[in-house]
Enzyme design. Structure first.
Site, PDB file in Angstrom:
ATOM      1  CG  HIS A 225      -9.045  -2.052  -1.199  1.00  0.00           C
ATOM      2  ND1 HIS A 225     -10.086  -1.695  -2.019  1.00  0.00           N
ATOM      3  CD2 HIS A 225      -9.225  -3.342  -0.874  1.00  0.00           C
ATOM      4  CE1 HIS A 225     -10.886  -2.740  -2.157  1.00  0.00           C
ATOM      5  NE2 HIS A 225     -10.392  -3.744  -1.482  1.00  0.00           N
TER       6      HIS A 225
ATOM      7  CG  ASP B 295      -6.030 -10.091   1.808  1.00  0.00           C
ATOM      8  OD1 ASP B 295      -6.169  -9.493   0.727  1.00  0.00           O
ATOM      9  OD2 ASP B 295      -6.711 -11.066   2.148  1.00  0.00           O
TER      10      ASP B 295
HETATM   11  C1  SDX Z   1      -8.109  -7.771  -1.952  1.00  0.00           C
HETATM   12  O1  SDX Z   1     -10.971  -5.221  -5.049  1.00  0.00           O
HETATM   13  C2  SDX Z   1     -11.290  -5.778  -3.939  1.00  0.00           C
HETATM   14  O2  SDX Z   1     -12.351  -5.489  -3.379  1.00  0.00           O
HETATM   15  C3  SDX Z   1     -10.331  -6.813  -3.404  1.00  0.00           C
HETATM   16  C4  SDX Z   1     -10.582  -7.342  -2.018  1.00  0.00           C
HETATM   17  C5  SDX Z   1     -11.853  -8.182  -1.972  1.00  0.00           C
HETATM   18  O3  SDX Z   1     -12.407  -8.294  -0.856  1.00  0.00           O
HETATM   19  O4  SDX Z   1     -12.217  -8.802  -3.002  1.00  0.00           O
HETATM   20  O5  SDX Z   1     -10.715  -6.266  -1.090  1.00  0.00           O
HETATM   21  C6  SDX Z   1      -9.458  -8.267  -1.545  1.00  0.00           C
HETATM   22  O6  SDX Z   1      -7.637  -8.129  -3.004  1.00  0.00           O
HETATM   23  C7  SDX Z   1      -7.412  -6.778  -1.064  1.00  0.00           C
HETATM   24  C8  SDX Z   1      -6.068  -6.287  -1.655  1.00  0.00           C
HETATM   25  C9  SDX Z   1      -5.002  -7.319  -1.341  1.00  0.00           C
HETATM   26  N1  SDX Z   1      -3.740  -6.992  -2.055  1.00  0.00           N
HETATM   27  C10 SDX Z   1      -2.671  -6.538  -1.382  1.00  0.00           C
HETATM   28  O7  SDX Z   1      -2.639  -6.301  -0.180  1.00  0.00           O
HETATM   29  C11 SDX Z   1      -1.424  -6.386  -2.251  1.00  0.00           C
HETATM   30  C12 SDX Z   1      -0.731  -5.047  -1.920  1.00  0.00           C
HETATM   31  N2  SDX Z   1      -1.549  -3.965  -2.422  1.00  0.00           N
HETATM   32  C13 SDX Z   1      -1.297  -3.446  -3.731  1.00  0.00           C
HETATM   33  O8  SDX Z   1      -0.717  -4.276  -4.635  1.00  0.00           O
HETATM   34  C14 SDX Z   1      -2.367  -2.480  -4.243  1.00  0.00           C
HETATM   35  O9  SDX Z   1      -2.646  -1.628  -3.226  1.00  0.00           O
HETATM   36  C15 SDX Z   1      -3.654  -3.060  -4.788  1.00  0.00           C
HETATM   37  C16 SDX Z   1      -3.404  -4.091  -5.830  1.00  0.00           C
HETATM   38  C17 SDX Z   1      -4.466  -3.644  -3.686  1.00  0.00           C
HETATM   39  C18 SDX Z   1      -4.434  -1.897  -5.409  1.00  0.00           C
HETATM   40  O10 SDX Z   1      -3.720  -1.466  -6.489  1.00  0.00           O
HETATM   41  P1  SDX Z   1      -4.246  -0.264  -7.419  1.00  0.00           P
HETATM   42  O11 SDX Z   1      -5.595   0.187  -7.026  1.00  0.00           O
HETATM   43  O12 SDX Z   1      -4.018  -0.653  -8.842  1.00  0.00           O
HETATM   44  O13 SDX Z   1      -3.307   0.920  -7.004  1.00  0.00           O
HETATM   45  P2  SDX Z   1      -1.848   1.144  -7.559  1.00  0.00           P
HETATM   46  O14 SDX Z   1      -1.110  -0.174  -7.611  1.00  0.00           O
HETATM   47  O15 SDX Z   1      -1.950   1.964  -8.772  1.00  0.00           O
HETATM   48  O16 SDX Z   1      -1.212   1.992  -6.348  1.00  0.00           O
HETATM   49  C19 SDX Z   1      -1.334   3.390  -6.299  1.00  0.00           C
HETATM   50  C20 SDX Z   1       0.006   3.867  -5.735  1.00  0.00           C
HETATM   51  C21 SDX Z   1       1.209   3.402  -6.568  1.00  0.00           C
HETATM   52  O17 SDX Z   1       2.242   4.345  -6.343  1.00  0.00           O
HETATM   53  P3  SDX Z   1       2.449   5.577  -7.443  1.00  0.00           P
HETATM   54  O18 SDX Z   1       2.532   4.932  -8.803  1.00  0.00           O
HETATM   55  O19 SDX Z   1       1.241   6.448  -7.267  1.00  0.00           O
HETATM   56  O20 SDX Z   1       3.739   6.249  -7.010  1.00  0.00           O
HETATM   57  O21 SDX Z   1       0.208   3.291  -4.430  1.00  0.00           O
HETATM   58  C22 SDX Z   1       1.354   2.453  -4.446  1.00  0.00           C
HETATM   59  C23 SDX Z   1       1.628   2.115  -5.895  1.00  0.00           C
HETATM   60  O22 SDX Z   1       3.021   1.819  -6.093  1.00  0.00           O
HETATM   61  N3  SDX Z   1       1.014   1.247  -3.672  1.00  0.00           N
HETATM   62  C24 SDX Z   1       1.821   0.653  -2.802  1.00  0.00           C
HETATM   63  C25 SDX Z   1       1.064  -0.416  -2.281  1.00  0.00           C
HETATM   64  N4  SDX Z   1      -0.131  -0.426  -2.841  1.00  0.00           N
HETATM   65  C26 SDX Z   1      -0.156   0.606  -3.707  1.00  0.00           C
HETATM   66  N5  SDX Z   1       3.086   0.903  -2.420  1.00  0.00           N
HETATM   67  C27 SDX Z   1       3.605   0.062  -1.488  1.00  0.00           C
HETATM   68  N6  SDX Z   1       2.942  -0.973  -0.931  1.00  0.00           N
HETATM   69  C28 SDX Z   1       1.666  -1.257  -1.303  1.00  0.00           C
HETATM   70  N7  SDX Z   1       1.018  -2.273  -0.770  1.00  0.00           N
END
Ligand code: SDX
Length: 428
Positions: free
Chosen positions: A307, A364
């Site tokens: 998140h 989710d």
């Molecule tokens: C919602 O913003 C809100 O409030 C949203 C929400 C709401 O109520 O409105 O809470 C609802 O959208 C919840 C999120 C639902 N999405 C997912 O579950 C999709 C999976 N999650 C990711 O795609 C990610 O965690 C996000 C999009 C939710 C957040 O992404 P960020 O903040 O841009 O973080 P990032 O992608 O830069 O991740 C940081 C690190 C990265 O690794 P490094 O580059 O540091 O090596 O964490 C890793 C990412 O690759 N990472 C994951 C991961 N999520 C982040 N690795 C594996 N699996 C994951 N799910």
């Protein structure tokens, strides 16, 4: 004396005010930065940038705190109705008994959609994704109520549009489901409450009247509350920026639905179930999937994990996880996916990669388990998210309009070609 931040650029120091929120959050107010220094800030994805001052929702990602207008999500999910929470988010205070019954009555009397809108459904392919239909019909509502397009709306006209949105989204959504399954639409019934009416429109059939199970209605009420707002997330920010151009409220909400559809945002609840089903059918050890999620060369991500704000448990995920257990037990449903979800959660939470990045289950991760148990198909999961989020989007839009915020128009840092002259075609 207010606090200040000092920014030094090319040897020149600029002072910028620091503002402090009601929960002691600090923000550097850069309103004058460009006029003072000629410089702008850069923050891809706005990870460190506040877009507004808001009194709607407070969340503390480090400590897993979420409050709507100061009330904790735990209390509201336990004690309130979704319509009560909608009133709270939109109007800022919990309603009195008479305010709540007037609010409900105003919503109930607008649940029908114009019969001409039924023809829209006939034009869609039978398996049209309900999110595509919902987004289009919400924007189309502005053509059925052209007064809503007037940027100088009165408070009463805005209030009427808010009632129409809250009243018609369940009907539009349930009819999108009926189109998806090829069943005849079911009209709203004014003697049912918000959740019951939606469930009835979703599941009643000509040959078989739907019997509303209080367990299902209660679980839906809780899920809608838990999704009702989440401060400046991607879709709320979309609603605000579209609304800031003084586009009408129907179109601004429609834009929010479209932003929510993305699998990185609200579309994740559908992606989680599809991921769990793939893992279940595949049958290989969960560690393989965790390894895939960590592999930068593998597009697989652990959907429902991570998140932007929560670097601790998403408080909603905790409540939904418990509610999922309760609903499955009360409905006597054995769903192998919930066991996979729980095992996956444990493996991930003990894995260094996830721990180092503070990746926890988000809202989710478990919600789809409940939707599935309620008989709602995967393609409708993000529509359920939109149903819950609607009052939050409205509250965010209303606050932006009432505060007379300027049109949203971020700056940029240009990194393209410097000036060059045109080269005639035959000389290239
Ligand atoms: C919602 O913003 C809100 O409030 C949203 C929400 C709401 O109520 O409105 O809470 C609802 O959208 C919840 C999120 C639902 N999405 C997912 O579950 C999709 C999976 N999650 C990711 O795609 C990610 O965690 C996000 C999009 C939710 C957040 O992404 P960020 O903040 O841009 O973080 P990032 O992608 O830069 O991740 C940081 C690190 C990265 O690794 P490094 O580059 O540091 O090596 O964490 C890793 C990412 O690759 N990472 C994951 C991961 N999520 C982040 N690795 C594996 N699996 C994951 N799910």
């Amino acid at each position: 004396m207010s606090e200040i931040a000092e920014v030094k650029i090319n040897g020149q120091t600029y002072e910028l005010p620091i503002i402090t929120g009601s929960e002691d959050e600090k923000g550097i107010d850069i309103t004058k930065l460009r006029s003072l220094s000629g410089a702008v800030t850069l923050d891809s994805g706005y990870k460190n940038t506040g877009s507004t001052k808001s009194a709607v929702t407070y969340l503390d990602g480090e400590n897993g705190i979420l409050r709507y207008r100061g009330y904790s999500i735990e209390e509201l999910a336990e004690k309130a109705s979704f319509i009560e929470v909608a009133y709270l988010l939109i109007n800022g205070e919990l309603p009195t008994k008479s305010q709540l019954s007037e609010f409900e009555a105003n919503i109930t009397k607008h649940t029908l959609i114009h019969e001409d809108m039924k023809r829209f459904y006939e034009a869609y392919p039978s398996k049209a994704h309900p999110m595509g239909i919902v987004a289009s019909l919400l924007c189309s509502l502005s053509t059925f109520y052209p007064d809503s397009q007037n940027p100088n709306r009165t408070e009463e006209e805005i209030e009427l549009t808010i009632y129409r949105l809250l009243a018609k989204l369940p009907t539009i959504s349930a009819w999108a489901y009926k189109n998806f399954v090829g069943h005849p639409v079911v009209y709203p019934k004014n003697n049912l409450n918000y959740e019951e009416n939606f469930l009835n429109m979703m599941f009643s059939l000509p040959a078989e009247k739907y019997k509303i199970d209080p367990v299902v209605a209660d679980a839906l009420n809780k899920l809608l509350i838990l999704h009702a707002d989440h401060e400046q997330n991607c879709s709320a920010s979309t609603v605000r920026i579209v609304g800031s151009s003084h586009a009408n409220l129907y179109s601004s909400i429609s834009a929010g639905v479209i932003a929510l559809w993305g699998p990185l945002h609200g579309g994740a609840n559908q992606a989680v179930i599809e991921m769990l089903e793939t893992i279940y059918e595949d049958g290989t050890p969960l560690e393989n999937w965790i390894a895939k999620a960590k592999d930068k060369n593998d597009p697989f991500r652990l959907m429902g994990f991570g998140h932007r704000v929560y670097k601790n448990f998403d408080p909603r995920a905790k409540i939904i996880k418990k509610a999922a257990d309760d609903v499955l037990e009360k409905l006597g449903i054995q769903d192998p996916l919930i066991e996979i979800a729980k095992e996956l959660e444990q493996v991930a939470l003990n894995d260094e990669y996830f721990k180092a990045r503070n990746l926890y289950p988000n809202v989710d991760f478990y919600s789809g388990i409940i939707y599935k148990a309620l008989g709602i198909p995967t393609e409708m999961f993000t529509v359920m998210f939109a149903l819950g989020r609607l009052p939050g989007w409205i509250a965010q839009w209303k606050e932006m309009i009432e505060n007379k915020e300027p049109i949203g128009r971020p700056r940029q840092i240009y990194v393209g070609a410097n000036e060059r002259s045109y080269v005639p075609l035959d000389e290239r």
